[in-house]
Design a protein around this motif. Structure first.
Motif, PDB file in Angstrom:
ATOM      1  N   GLN A 138      -4.241 -56.938   2.221  1.00 33.55           N
ATOM      2  CA  GLN A 138      -5.594 -57.296   2.648  1.00 33.55           C
ATOM      3  C   GLN A 138      -6.120 -56.219   3.597  1.00 33.55           C
ATOM      4  O   GLN A 138      -5.490 -55.891   4.599  1.00 33.55           O
ATOM      5  N   LEU A 139      -7.281 -55.658   3.254  1.00 31.91           N
ATOM      6  CA  LEU A 139      -7.957 -54.653   4.067  1.00 31.91           C
ATOM      7  C   LEU A 139      -9.211 -55.298   4.635  1.00 31.91           C
ATOM      8  O   LEU A 139      -9.992 -55.901   3.891  1.00 31.91           O
ATOM      9  N   ARG A 179     -18.298 -48.469   2.769  1.00 31.76           N
ATOM     10  CA  ARG A 179     -17.646 -48.650   1.471  1.00 31.76           C
ATOM     11  C   ARG A 179     -16.181 -48.294   1.619  1.00 31.76           C
ATOM     12  O   ARG A 179     -15.823 -47.354   2.325  1.00 31.76           O
ATOM     13  N   LEU A 180     -15.356 -49.046   0.897  1.00 37.61           N
ATOM     14  CA  LEU A 180     -13.915 -48.789   0.907  1.00 37.61           C
ATOM     15  C   LEU A 180     -13.568 -47.939  -0.304  1.00 37.61           C
ATOM     16  O   LEU A 180     -13.956 -48.260  -1.432  1.00 37.61           O
ATOM     17  N   GLN A 181     -12.841 -46.864  -0.049  1.00 32.68           N
ATOM     18  CA  GLN A 181     -12.455 -45.954  -1.126  1.00 32.68           C
ATOM     19  C   GLN A 181     -10.948 -45.717  -1.095  1.00 32.68           C
ATOM     20  O   GLN A 181     -10.297 -45.898  -0.060  1.00 32.68           O
ATOM     21  N   GLY A 189     -15.497 -54.106  -6.928  1.00 28.11           N
ATOM     22  CA  GLY A 189     -15.762 -55.414  -6.353  1.00 28.11           C
ATOM     23  C   GLY A 189     -16.476 -55.311  -5.022  1.00 28.11           C
ATOM     24  O   GLY A 189     -16.392 -54.295  -4.321  1.00 28.11           O
ATOM     25  N   VAL A 190     -17.195 -56.377  -4.654  1.00 28.60           N
ATOM     26  CA  VAL A 190     -17.955 -56.421  -3.412  1.00 28.60           C
ATOM     27  C   VAL A 190     -17.089 -57.040  -2.324  1.00 28.60           C
ATOM     28  O   VAL A 190     -16.454 -58.085  -2.546  1.00 28.60           O
ATOM     29  N   PRO A 191     -17.018 -56.413  -1.122  1.00 27.71           N
ATOM     30  CA  PRO A 191     -16.259 -57.039  -0.038  1.00 27.71           C
ATOM     31  C   PRO A 191     -16.774 -58.441   0.269  1.00 27.71           C
ATOM     32  O   PRO A 191     -17.993 -58.678   0.290  1.00 27.71           O
ATOM     33  N   GLN A 192     -15.869 -59.361   0.511  1.00 28.09           N
ATOM     34  CA  GLN A 192     -16.231 -60.744   0.815  1.00 28.09           C
ATOM     35  C   GLN A 192     -16.282 -60.930   2.326  1.00 28.09           C
ATOM     36  O   GLN A 192     -15.359 -60.517   3.039  1.00 28.09           O
ATOM     37  N   GLN A 193     -17.375 -61.531   2.819  1.00 30.25           N
ATOM     38  CA  GLN A 193     -17.455 -61.809   4.243  1.00 30.25           C
ATOM     39  C   GLN A 193     -16.796 -63.150   4.522  1.00 30.25           C
ATOM     40  O   GLN A 193     -17.211 -64.192   4.004  1.00 30.25           O
ATOM     41  N   VAL A 214     -11.238 -57.166   1.687  1.00 34.39           N
ATOM     42  CA  VAL A 214     -10.952 -56.723   0.329  1.00 34.39           C
ATOM     43  C   VAL A 214      -9.456 -56.886   0.105  1.00 34.39           C
ATOM     44  O   VAL A 214      -8.651 -56.512   0.971  1.00 34.39           O
ATOM     45  N   GLU A 215      -9.090 -57.466  -1.039  1.00 32.82           N
ATOM     46  CA  GLU A 215      -7.675 -57.619  -1.379  1.00 32.82           C
ATOM     47  C   GLU A 215      -7.350 -56.724  -2.559  1.00 32.82           C
ATOM     48  O   GLU A 215      -8.103 -56.670  -3.541  1.00 32.82           O
TER      49      GLU A 215
END
Length: 755
Positions: A700-701, A711-713, A729-733, A740-741
């Motif tokens: 989990q990030l 954005r996560l790369q 995928g879109v990060p979940q709040q 992000v998993e």
């Protein structure tokens, strides 16, 4: 590798790749406003307009979501400004003239300015903004050059820029060499001169002599001549116009461009600039007058001095020369190539086929009328998606092709350094700017040595006017006519309207020719009228031509024939379809003129090919599609008016206290700069990525949901080149965090956050 070790690697990388979030402080400029730049709908405006035509920006062309007095994000999302009322009658800008703006004391990361240069570009690079810190230290930032109201904000990007500051100079004499009444007062005699756009040029055995008088009281002065191409400048203190003696009699050469540039034969005005000469020794002779002679340094090829202005002054000018290139952030991209189209090594390494012109005196290439320029980009074999970004202007068509089976044995363009390897007999021909011509009894012979196993080849001769093309086998074979334009068409063409590639089959000349040497001769098909072959290029090739597909057209974008001005922008092309079913990953990019009759084809300044995203951090527009008014009339059609957003980096470790604007220098309406908005961006809490091991073999990030716009790369390697890809995928709040998993496995993965 264990799963635990994977997590340690990820955490170590991310701690070193911290990004910053900024908060805005909007500087209140209203107390210093003294200009009305926007014309409210139906209003008359306050005071004078921005230029002699009463031009203002029409408030009715502001974006629909614009609200006076509210923070407004620029249309590219790069900055925020809080403007004064634009939509009602009010002062809404200040003329930059040495004001000191006190700011809320604090530590800031950057300064955003919204500026307007009207009516023309402000080219003076010596004007500086001074940043003043609470500890008494100061930091200067260059303000100019700044693109004009009706030009592109990128007008000064990716160019070689020259500027002379004459503020400490007293001008004694100053006249344009434009065939006008002012020049006539100084011109003594001339021969063999021409007029190009109002500028005098002097070719072959031509000359021009100018006289500056009333100098008896002077002991020191500087002569300045703005000139380009192949020139000789000579001086004398006496002159007798006597046709029986050479025009150079009594003159002393003070400058020869062929000597100044180590024998380089200039044909594209690359060396066009002001040349200064101390004339104290001539003034000491006491004649009270100075004669200036301009002649051609290479009289055989017809590219003599192109003269724009002559000045005489005292004092010392300050000169500025620099390559102006914006910073390009490539941290989110894998860059395969990035270069200026300026004739240097990287440019030439990609140049595939060229009948165009340049590099110019600002170091860019262009292709007018039937000219074209083609670049070859060879990408790595595993690349499936890529983009190309181009800095271009004018009326362009860009076309793409995949690889071709064309084998290029030889290519020669007149005037280039390798022409001497092929031209075995100039035959009285003359060299021009990227072309060679042969009139009357003149001719030219080129020789090509092909590989010993070649049995088929084609000569592609890019030529115009009344040409005859002949071919011969070996070094002493008999020439045979292959193409005769006048004999075949009956047209006595004299205007280059038939310029194109004419193919000659060389197979018959390779049979029983063990040397595989072939010669081509070009001569005049109608010697009596002096319009022989106008040669641009010869290529010896085999195989089929690449098939190009147009992918970008300025006329499609703008709906009109655009010429410079605001059309100079960065244009991005998706190369993915060209890379599909293309195992070699070779891409050919061809530039042609979208309006072949008016000579304003593509100007090409810079290009980059990459995967991912790049960020070109130069000047940008605050608003798109603004229009101007003239004398309160309706919006003027065109490509828009520019309020420019520029960002300056600040020292975030110090407390900023004030911003000092430069003085008006020179004090001229043509160089006026208006400031409409200013925003300070303060660095706050870094966006810190947290990593945790969770069930189902996942990682989990997460990061704070306050830190928006990230954005996560990830990437599998940090080797070169590194290709960072967005996590799908879109990060979940969840609560106060974005989460992000990702699935864990035995392969190493590196992660980062990017803004």
């Amino acid at each position: 590798m264990s799963r635990f070790r994977i997590i340690i690697i990820v955490v170590c990388l991310l701690i070193t790749s911290v990004s910053m979030v900024s908060a805005q402080t909007y500087i209140d400029l209203k107390p210093q406003f003294d200009a009305d730049t926007f014309l409210e709908t139906g209003g008359a405006g306050l005071g004078t307009g921005l230029d002699g035509e009463g031009r203002r920006i029409d408030a009715g062309t502001l974006p629909g979501n614009y609200v006076d007095g509210s923070p407004m994000t620029t249309q590219d999302g790069r900055a925020k400004f809080q403007f004064a009322p634009f939509k009602q009658s009010s002062l809404d800008a200040l003329v930059v003239t040495g004001q000191v703006i006190v700011v809320p004391e604090g530590k800031y990361e950057s300064l955003d300015l919204a500026m307007l240069s009207a009516p023309g570009s402000s080219a003076n690079p010596f004007r500086e903004i001074e940043l003043r810190y609470a500890d008494g230290s100061k930091e200067a930032k260059r303000l100019g050059p700044l693109a004009g109201l009706l030009t592109s904000p990128t007008d000064f990007e990716n160019v070689f820029f020259r500027f002379t500051d004459n503020s400490q100079v007293q001008t004694l004499q100053n006249f344009p060499t434009d065939f006008g009444a002012e020049e006539a007062n100084y011109l003594v005699t001339q021969s063999g001169n021409g007029n190009s756009g109002g500028n005098r040029f002097i070719d072959g055995n031509g000359f021009a002599v100018y006289r500056i008088g009333d100098l008896a009281a002077l002991t020191q002065a500087t002569l300045a001549v703005t000139v380009g191409n192949n020139f000789v400048i000579s001086l004398a203190t006496h002159f007798v116009d006597d046709p029986s003696v050479p025009i150079t009699n009594g003159f002393t050469v003070i400058a020869n461009s062929m000597e100044l540039y180590n024998g380089l034969d200039h044909h594209a005005l690359v060396n066009l600039k002001q040349y200064d000469f101390d004339i104290s020794s001539y003034l000491a002779q006491g004649s009270g007058e100075l004669y200036i002679l301009l002649t051609d340094a290479s009289p055989s090829d017809g590219w003599g001095p192109f003269v724009q202005r002559i000045r005489l002054f005292t004092g010392t000018p300050t000169n500025f020369e620099a390559d102006l290139q914006p910073t390009v952030d490539t941290s989110r991209a894998t860059v395969y190539t990035m270069f200026r189209t300026d004739g240097t090594t990287n440019d030439l390494a990609h140049l595939y086929d060229n009948s165009g012109s340049g590099p110019s005196n600002i170091r860019h290439r262009f292709a007018d009328a039937t000219q074209s320029i083609t670049y070859r980009i060879d990408l790595p074999d595993d690349v499936t998606t890529a983009k190309m970004t181009l800095d271009m202007n004018n009326n362009f068509v860009v076309s793409l092709s995949g690889p071709s089976d064309v084998i290029r044995y030889h290519t020669v363009t007149p005037g280039t350094t390798n022409e001497g390897d092929y031209l075995v007999d100039a035959g009285g021909s003359n060299l021009g700017d990227g072309f060679r011509f042969a009139d009357g009894t003149g001719y030219m012979v080129y020789q090509f040595d092909l590989p010993d196993n070649v049995t088929n080849a084609i000569a592609r001769v890019f030529v115009a006017n009344q040409f005859v093309i002949e071919a011969a086998a070996g070094t002493s074979g008999e020439f045979r006519v292959e193409k005769d334009w006048f004999a075949e068409t009956g047209l006595a063409t004299t205007d280059n309207s038939n310029l194109g590639d004419y193919n000659v089959d060389l197979a018959p000349y390779l049979i029983n020719n063990p040397s595989k040497i072939v010669q081509l001769r070009l001569r005049d098909g109608v010697p009596s009228d002096g319009w022989g072959p106008f040669l641009k290029r010869i290529s010896i090739v085999s195989g089929s031509d690449p098939v190009f597909k147009p992918v970008l057209s300025s006329q499609d974008i703008y709906g009109q024939d655009v010429k410079s001005g605001p059309s100079k922008k960065y244009y991005t092309i998706d190369l993915t379809s060209t890379l599909s079913n293309n195992p070699t990953k070779e891409v050919l990019v061809k530039f042609t003129d979208g309006s072949t009759t008016d000579g304003s084809g593509p100007g090409i300044f810079w290009m980059a090919v990459y995967s991912g995203e790049i960020d070109i951090q130069g000047d940008r527009l605050v608003f798109n599609d603004l229009k101007t008014t003239i004398d309160g009339g309706p919006p003027v059609t065109g490509l828009g008016a520019g309020i420019i957003h520029r960002r300056y980096a600040l020292n975030g470790n110090k407390l900023l206290s004030a911003i000092a604007l430069p003085s008006r220098h020179p004090a001229s309406g043509a160089n006026e700069i208006y400031l409409l908005g200013a925003t300070l961006n303060s660095a706050v809490t870094p966006a810190l990525l947290k990593v945790a091991w969770i069930p189902d073999n996942k990682v989990q990030l997460s990061w704070s949901s306050v830190q928006t716009g990230y954005r996560l790369q990830s990437t599998a390697t940090l080797g070169s080149p590194t290709q960072w890809l967005d996590i799908q995928g879109v990060p979940q709040q969840v609560g106060t965090e974005f989460i992000v998993e990702v699935a864990a496995n035995e392969a190493v993965r590196y992660y980062r956050l990017v803004k």
